[in-house]
Design an enzyme around this catalytic site. Structure first.
Site, short mmCIF file in Angstrom:
data_model
loop_
_atom_site.label_atom_id
_atom_site.label_comp_id
_atom_site.label_asym_id
_atom_site.label_seq_id
_atom_site.Cartn_x
_atom_site.Cartn_y
_atom_site.Cartn_z
N GLY A 120 0.84 -1.20 0.00
CA GLY A 120 0.00 0.00 0.00
C GLY A 120 0.87 1.24 0.00
O GLY A 120 1.90 1.30 0.68
N ILE A 200 -3.53 -10.32 -3.12
CA ILE A 200 -3.78 -10.73 -1.73
C ILE A 200 -5.13 -11.43 -1.62
O ILE A 200 -5.25 -12.51 -1.03
CB ILE A 200 -3.68 -9.53 -0.77
CG1 ILE A 200 -2.24 -9.01 -0.71
CG2 ILE A 200 -4.16 -9.91 0.63
CD1 ILE A 200 -2.03 -7.78 0.15
N HIS A 330 -1.55 -4.38 12.92
CA HIS A 330 -1.02 -4.27 11.55
C HIS A 330 0.27 -5.09 11.37
O HIS A 330 1.35 -4.52 11.15
CB HIS A 330 -0.80 -2.81 11.16
CG HIS A 330 -0.75 -2.62 9.67
ND1 HIS A 330 -1.02 -1.44 9.03
CD2 HIS A 330 -0.45 -3.49 8.66
CE1 HIS A 330 -0.88 -1.58 7.72
NE2 HIS A 330 -0.54 -2.83 7.48
N ILE A 331 0.12 -6.39 11.45
CA ILE A 331 1.29 -7.27 11.32
C ILE A 331 1.19 -8.20 10.11
O ILE A 331 1.83 -9.24 10.05
CB ILE A 331 1.48 -8.12 12.62
CG1 ILE A 331 0.19 -8.85 13.02
CG2 ILE A 331 2.01 -7.25 13.76
CD1 ILE A 331 0.37 -9.86 14.14
N GLY A 332 0.37 -7.79 9.13
CA GLY A 332 0.14 -8.65 7.96
C GLY A 332 1.40 -9.15 7.28
O GLY A 332 1.52 -10.33 6.94
O1 LIG Z 1 2.68 -3.48 2.77
C1 LIG Z 1 1.60 -3.04 3.14
O2 LIG Z 1 1.06 -2.09 2.55
C2 LIG Z 1 0.94 -3.61 4.30
O3 LIG Z 1 0.10 -2.97 4.87
C3 LIG Z 1 1.27 -5.00 4.73
O4 LIG Z 1 0.44 -5.44 5.77
#
Ligand SMILES: O=C(O)C(=O)CO
Length: 364
Positions: A120, A200, A330-332
């Site tokens: 993002g 995703i 926010h640990i994706g």
């Molecule tokens: O890389 C990004 O934009 C993220 O938010 C990953 O969670």
């Protein structure tokens, strides 16, 4: 198909930037004496890395041809960043701080290549970067699997009431002598609706295909390729249909002016009362006050969120008082390998931009 190819190359770079056949950054080709520039360290370019914790894999790639300057403060001290960015040729933007005219002005007109280390780029003033004709890269794709794994985790945690269950233990309220205690929602035979169905979203759908779901719906601006629809038994529908028919609604779209706040009271009122909302994209796509009301009044069943508005979320936020929401900080993309891969791709982007070549994953 193209997505798949990029995904594959990206995965390869992540594992080893030295595998032959990989489209190396031109600057990494032997010698690279063609650059008609000399710097104090004898390197062709000066690159700022805006975060001290950018994984070494990316730094090592940059070091081969560039003098590295690195911001040392965490959280990032803006004054330090603005001081160190002055006069650099490239920037690996490691955090999510605003990348805007202020930073670009501080850098100066010689700046010719930037890559973020994120998928993002809502914190980047893209029109401003474009106006200055600076190539901008980002790092989608390499984080798809990590984010998708987490999304499935949130979907299960929210539908099977993990947070509420844990609280009953803490509060000495373990009551499984009731047969209807902590009953959750089934995933099997469900309809999963994706708001955004890029890499995703598709990685999440791939994982969920092992859970015997019935169908996949998706809402996007453009229809995805027919072969992808066939692979996931996925059907493009309008937003209202997605809301009305999905048992699970997964937000996996970028934050833009068109997506900001679209999950509001009106949207929640169109969802099933048994529906579970998962957001691994950006907090601002959801109107969080409206979500709070929808969860508190059981207008929807539950939510699993990796992203909030704001971030960090205050420990006093009213959302955290609810039983039916699982919130993560926010640990994706937060796995060791994924972050290393992200730094590698970002470094390649920067090097390619410096060499005047197309970036591996351009943001525009
Ligand atoms: O890389 C990004 O934009 C993220 O938010 C990953 O969670």
């Amino acid at each position: 198909m193209l997505n798949r190819f990029i995904g594959l190359s990206a995965a390869i770079v992540g594992r080893s930037s030295r595998i032959s056949g990989f489209p190396f950054s031109p600057l990494l080709k032997a010698g690279n004496q063609s650059q008609n520039r000399t710097m104090s360290a004898g390197k062709a370019f000066k690159v700022l890395v805006t975060h001290p914790e950018v994984p070494q894999e990316g730094i090592d790639l940059l070091k081969e041809n560039c003098e590295i300057i690195q911001v040392q403060s965490v959280p990032i001290n803006r004054a330090e960043l603005l001081e160190k960015i002055r006069g650099v040729d490239g920037v690996l933007w490691g955090g999510h701080e605003p990348l805007n005219a202020e930073a670009l002005d501080a850098a100066g007109p010689q700046l010719k290549s930037i890559s973020t280390m994120s998928a993002g780029i809502d914190y980047v003033d893209v029109p401003e970067v474009k106006r200055r004709k600076i190539p901008l890269g980002h790092t989608p794709t390499v984080l798809n699997t990590a984010v998708a794994d987490l999304a499935v985790g949130l979907l299960i945690a929210a539908s099977r009431r993990f947070h509420e269950g844990r609280k009953t233990i803490d509060n000495d309220k373990w009551e499984n002598y009731h047969l209807n205690w902590l009953l959750g929602q089934d995933i099997r035979d469900s309809t999963v609706g994706f708001y955004g169905f890029g890499g995703i979203g598709q990685a999440i759908a791939k994982r969920l295909s092992g859970f015997d779901i019935d169908k996949v719906l998706y809402t996007t601006r453009r229809r995805v390729h027919k072969e992808i629809e066939e692979e996931f038994n996925a059907k493009k529908v309008d937003f209202d249909t997605l809301l009305a028919e999905s048992d699970f609604v997964v937000i996996a779209s970028p934050l833009t002016k068109d997506t900001q706040g679209v999950f509001n009271a009106t949207a929640f009122n169109k969802m099933k009362q048994t529906a579970v909302l998962v957001n691994i994209a950006r907090g601002k796509i959801v109107n969080q006050d409206d979500l709070y009301e929808a969860l508190k009044s059981n207008r929807i069943f539950s939510a699993g969120l990796d992203v909030t508005d704001p971030e960090p979320l205050s420990p006093k936020d009213k959302l955290l008082t609810l039983d039916n929401v699982v919130v993560l900080p926010h640990i994706g993309s937060a796995t060791k390998r994924t972050r290393a891969d992200m730094s590698t791709i970002a470094a390649h982007n920067v090097l390619r931009g410096l060499a005047g070549e197309p970036m591996l994953s351009p943001a525009y």
